[in-house]
Design a protein around this motif. Sequence first.
Motif, PDB file in Angstrom:
ATOM      1  N   LEU A  14       0.801  -1.219   0.000  1.00 39.50           N
ATOM      2  CA  LEU A  14       0.000   0.000   0.000  1.00 39.50           C
ATOM      3  C   LEU A  14       0.840   1.277   0.000  1.00 39.50           C
ATOM      4  O   LEU A  14       0.316   2.357  -0.221  1.00 39.50           O
ATOM      5  N   VAL A  15       2.139   1.137   0.263  1.00 40.53           N
ATOM      6  CA  VAL A  15       3.022   2.301   0.327  1.00 40.53           C
ATOM      7  C   VAL A  15       3.348   2.756  -1.095  1.00 40.53           C
ATOM      8  O   VAL A  15       3.682   1.932  -1.955  1.00 40.53           O
ATOM      9  N   PRO A  16       3.284   4.054  -1.367  1.00 42.62           N
ATOM     10  CA  PRO A  16       3.601   4.548  -2.714  1.00 42.62           C
ATOM     11  C   PRO A  16       5.073   4.300  -3.081  1.00 42.62           C
ATOM     12  O   PRO A  16       5.971   4.393  -2.250  1.00 42.62           O
ATOM     13  N   VAL A  17       5.311   3.999  -4.331  1.00 41.28           N
ATOM     14  CA  VAL A  17       6.657   3.684  -4.810  1.00 41.28           C
ATOM     15  C   VAL A  17       7.630   4.845  -4.620  1.00 41.28           C
ATOM     16  O   VAL A  17       8.786   4.613  -4.230  1.00 41.28           O
ATOM     17  N   TRP A  70       7.809   6.954  -2.226  1.00 35.70           N
ATOM     18  CA  TRP A  70       8.220   6.940  -0.825  1.00 35.70           C
ATOM     19  C   TRP A  70       9.239   5.832  -0.596  1.00 35.70           C
ATOM     20  O   TRP A  70      10.235   6.023   0.107  1.00 35.70           O
ATOM     21  N   LEU A  71       8.991   4.665  -1.182  1.00 34.85           N
ATOM     22  CA  LEU A  71       9.942   3.564  -1.051  1.00 34.85           C
ATOM     23  C   LEU A  71      11.289   3.917  -1.675  1.00 34.85           C
ATOM     24  O   LEU A  71      12.339   3.595  -1.119  1.00 34.85           O
ATOM     25  N   ALA A  72      11.255   4.591  -2.823  1.00 32.26           N
ATOM     26  CA  ALA A  72      12.505   4.982  -3.476  1.00 32.26           C
ATOM     27  C   ALA A  72      13.280   5.982  -2.625  1.00 32.26           C
ATOM     28  O   ALA A  72      14.508   5.921  -2.549  1.00 32.26           O
ATOM     29  N   ARG A  73      12.569   6.895  -1.973  1.00 33.92           N
ATOM     30  CA  ARG A  73      13.225   7.914  -1.157  1.00 33.92           C
ATOM     31  C   ARG A  73      13.889   7.297   0.077  1.00 33.92           C
ATOM     32  O   ARG A  73      14.977   7.690   0.481  1.00 33.92           O
ATOM     33  N   TYR A  74      13.244   6.324   0.689  1.00 35.45           N
ATOM     34  CA  TYR A  74      13.752   5.735   1.931  1.00 35.45           C
ATOM     35  C   TYR A  74      14.338   4.343   1.740  1.00 35.45           C
ATOM     36  O   TYR A  74      14.500   3.593   2.711  1.00 35.45           O
ATOM     37  N   ALA A  75      14.694   3.979   0.523  1.00 35.28           N
ATOM     38  CA  ALA A  75      15.183   2.632   0.234  1.00 35.28           C
ATOM     39  C   ALA A  75      16.451   2.299   1.015  1.00 35.28           C
ATOM     40  O   ALA A  75      16.599   1.196   1.539  1.00 35.28           O
ATOM     41  N   SER A  76      17.366   3.240   1.117  1.00 35.10           N
ATOM     42  CA  SER A  76      18.622   2.943   1.820  1.00 35.10           C
ATOM     43  C   SER A  76      18.376   2.713   3.309  1.00 35.10           C
ATOM     44  O   SER A  76      18.974   1.824   3.908  1.00 35.10           O
ATOM     45  N   TYR A  77      17.479   3.480   3.912  1.00 39.98           N
ATOM     46  CA  TYR A  77      17.160   3.281   5.329  1.00 39.98           C
ATOM     47  C   TYR A  77      16.433   1.961   5.551  1.00 39.98           C
ATOM     48  O   TYR A  77      16.681   1.257   6.539  1.00 39.98           O
ATOM     49  N   LEU A  78      15.543   1.621   4.638  1.00 41.06           N
ATOM     50  CA  LEU A  78      14.843   0.358   4.741  1.00 41.06           C
ATOM     51  C   LEU A  78      15.807  -0.813   4.585  1.00 41.06           C
ATOM     52  O   LEU A  78      15.691  -1.826   5.287  1.00 41.06           O
ATOM     53  N   PHE A  79      16.773  -0.667   3.690  1.00 46.43           N
ATOM     54  CA  PHE A  79      17.784  -1.706   3.518  1.00 46.43           C
ATOM     55  C   PHE A  79      18.618  -1.894   4.784  1.00 46.43           C
ATOM     56  O   PHE A  79      18.825  -3.010   5.248  1.00 46.43           O
TER      57      PHE A  79
END
Length: 87
Positions: free
Chosen positions: A68-71, A73-82
């Motif tokens: 449900l999370v917009p792509v 947003w995922l691209a912006r925080y990808a490094s933190y999520l990793f």
Amino acid sequence: MANDEHVLVRDMRLFLSLSVCLVITGLIFIYSSSSVFALEKFGNAAFFLNKQLFFLAVGTAGFCFFRLVPVPWLARYASYLFLGSLV
């Protein structure tokens, strides 16, 4: 355009069906290979199966949340999520 959507839906159903089959097969393997040990050690033949089912539920909830999370947003925080996934 409608034909492309039909192919995409068909592929998604196939992917989901194969994933569910693999999960069910893995659960059967876990139960059949560890039930005797779990019964002797923990007094519950389904001990490891229950643990696996719990983490399957956690993983499914995470999948539903991130679906449900917009792509962007995922691209912006990808490094933190990793980095968070490494912990």
